[in-house]
Design a protein around this motif. Sequence first.
Motif, mmCIF file in Angstrom:
data_model
loop_
_atom_site.group_PDB
_atom_site.id
_atom_site.type_symbol
_atom_site.label_atom_id
_atom_site.label_comp_id
_atom_site.label_asym_id
_atom_site.label_seq_id
_atom_site.Cartn_x
_atom_site.Cartn_y
_atom_site.Cartn_z
ATOM 1 N N TYR A 1 0.585 -1.299 0.163
ATOM 2 C CA TYR A 1 0.255 -0.156 -0.021
ATOM 3 C C TYR A 1 0.967 1.111 -0.413
ATOM 4 O O TYR A 1 1.941 1.067 0.487
ATOM 5 C CB TYR A 1 -0.608 -0.053 0.865
ATOM 6 C CG TYR A 1 -1.604 1.050 1.737
ATOM 7 C CD1 TYR A 1 -2.834 1.713 1.386
ATOM 8 C CD2 TYR A 1 -0.711 1.842 2.631
ATOM 9 C CE1 TYR A 1 -2.988 2.629 2.095
ATOM 10 C CE2 TYR A 1 -1.053 2.977 3.186
ATOM 11 C CZ TYR A 1 -2.320 3.460 2.857
ATOM 12 O OH TYR A 1 -3.456 4.494 3.137
ATOM 13 N N TRP A 2 -0.116 2.302 -0.273
ATOM 14 C CA TRP A 2 0.772 3.709 -0.904
ATOM 15 C C TRP A 2 -0.015 4.533 -0.241
ATOM 16 O O TRP A 2 -1.545 4.346 -0.969
ATOM 17 C CB TRP A 2 2.287 3.882 -1.976
ATOM 18 C CG TRP A 2 2.328 5.298 -0.964
ATOM 19 C CD1 TRP A 2 2.696 6.582 -1.389
ATOM 20 C CD2 TRP A 2 3.230 5.069 0.020
ATOM 21 N NE1 TRP A 2 4.136 7.231 -0.993
ATOM 22 C CE2 TRP A 2 4.557 6.454 0.005
ATOM 23 C CE3 TRP A 2 4.066 4.464 0.896
ATOM 24 C CZ2 TRP A 2 5.228 6.755 0.675
ATOM 25 C CZ3 TRP A 2 4.564 4.664 2.153
ATOM 26 C CH2 TRP A 2 5.771 6.251 1.820
ATOM 27 N N ILE B 1 0.538 0.421 -7.062
ATOM 28 C CA ILE B 1 0.150 -0.207 -6.165
ATOM 29 C C ILE B 1 -1.812 0.267 -6.145
ATOM 30 O O ILE B 1 -1.325 1.150 -6.311
ATOM 31 C CB ILE B 1 0.970 0.190 -4.533
ATOM 32 C CG1 ILE B 1 0.330 1.843 -4.426
ATOM 33 C CG2 ILE B 1 1.968 0.014 -4.008
ATOM 34 C CD1 ILE B 1 -1.067 2.430 -3.854
ATOM 35 N N PRO B 2 -2.511 -0.769 -5.365
ATOM 36 C CA PRO B 2 -1.973 -1.623 -4.190
ATOM 37 C C PRO B 2 -2.138 -3.125 -5.011
ATOM 38 O O PRO B 2 -2.518 -3.137 -6.017
ATOM 39 C CB PRO B 2 -3.343 -1.290 -3.490
ATOM 40 C CG PRO B 2 -4.562 -1.259 -4.258
ATOM 41 C CD PRO B 2 -4.123 -0.811 -5.813
ATOM 42 N N ALA B 3 -1.134 -4.284 -3.670
ATOM 43 C CA ALA B 3 -1.506 -5.133 -4.176
ATOM 44 C C ALA B 3 -1.806 -6.272 -2.620
ATOM 45 O O ALA B 3 -1.778 -5.904 -1.768
ATOM 46 C CB ALA B 3 -0.311 -5.672 -5.218
ATOM 47 N N ILE B 4 -2.188 -7.332 -2.753
ATOM 48 C CA ILE B 4 -2.686 -8.081 -1.887
ATOM 49 C C ILE B 4 -2.475 -10.100 -1.935
ATOM 50 O O ILE B 4 -1.729 -9.607 -2.930
ATOM 51 C CB ILE B 4 -4.181 -8.138 -1.109
ATOM 52 C CG1 ILE B 4 -4.758 -8.902 -2.415
ATOM 53 C CG2 ILE B 4 -4.430 -6.463 -0.474
ATOM 54 C CD1 ILE B 4 -6.205 -9.265 -1.766
ATOM 55 N N ALA C 1 2.743 -7.733 -8.007
ATOM 56 C CA ALA C 1 2.141 -6.879 -8.402
ATOM 57 C C ALA C 1 3.332 -6.589 -10.331
ATOM 58 O O ALA C 1 3.616 -5.160 -10.186
ATOM 59 C CB ALA C 1 1.973 -5.523 -7.919
ATOM 60 N N PRO C 2 3.299 -7.570 -10.928
ATOM 61 C CA PRO C 2 4.192 -7.177 -12.572
ATOM 62 C C PRO C 2 3.727 -5.818 -13.202
ATOM 63 O O PRO C 2 4.664 -5.283 -13.997
ATOM 64 C CB PRO C 2 3.306 -8.671 -13.651
ATOM 65 C CG PRO C 2 1.887 -8.562 -12.796
ATOM 66 C CD PRO C 2 2.001 -8.417 -11.482
#
Length: 238
Positions: free
Chosen positions: A6-7, A52-55, A47-48
Motif C-alpha cells: 500500500y501507499w 500499488i495496491p496489491a494483496i 504486482a507485475p
Amino acid sequence: MIDLYYWTTPNGHKVTLFLEETGLPYRVHGVNIGKGEQFTPEFLSIAPNNRIPAIVDNDPAGGGAPVSLFESGAILLYLAEKTGKFIPADVQGRAEVLQWLFWQMGGLGPMAGQNHHFSQYAPEKIPYAIERYVKETNRLYGVLNKRLADRAFVAGDEYSIADMASYPWIVPYANQGQDLNDFPHLKRWFEAIAARPATVRAYGLVESINPNQSTIRSEEERKILFGQTASVVTAKAE
C-alpha cells in the motif's frame, strides 16, 4: 490474514476502506513509490505492473495456496466475493455495482489522475492539457452527481465497492479544480462516506505510513514516477 502492499494514493485507500469496513485482519506493507520500492523483485512478483495496491490473501476461501492480486478494482471485487459483503447477491444489483466500479476504473480514476499530473506535478504547465483534464473531471463529477440525485449510494440504497472505488478520487477535489458546492448530491454522498468510522480509520493510516505527503516532487521522484519505460521496468525486474 491479508498482506496489503500500500501507499497513500486514491487507489491504495480503496482497499483500506474495504478492509476497515469488514474487519478482515490485515498487515500493511508500505511501498514508497517516490523511492522506487514498486520496482523491487519482491513486489513485482505480486504486482507485475509495478503499481500499488496489491494483496496476498493467505487464507483464501476454500483453502489452498495464498492468492495474490494487483489492480484495485480486481482486489475490491475479490474481497467482496470472499466476504459476501458490499456487493449484492442478485444479478441486477451486482450488475449495478460492477458497471459503476468499471466506470471508476476506466473513467474517473484515469481522468482525475491525468488532471493531477498536469495541474500538480508536471514540470511544464501546459494550458491545453490542464483545461482538457479539468473539464473532463468536471464532466465525470456531473455524471456522478446526477446518478446520486435519487439514491443514497452509487449503486442504490446500500454502500458498496462502487462507492469505495470512487470516493478516494473525490477526496482531492480542490487539487482537481472542482467545487463540491456545484454538485450537491455528490457533496451529500461524499460527506456521508467521510463520516463513516471505517473511512476515518482507513485515512488514519496516512500518518503512520506516509506522514510527510507533499504535492511537490523532487526531480529524482519525478523520474521514478513519471519517467518509466519498458526498458526501466524490465531492468528492474531482472
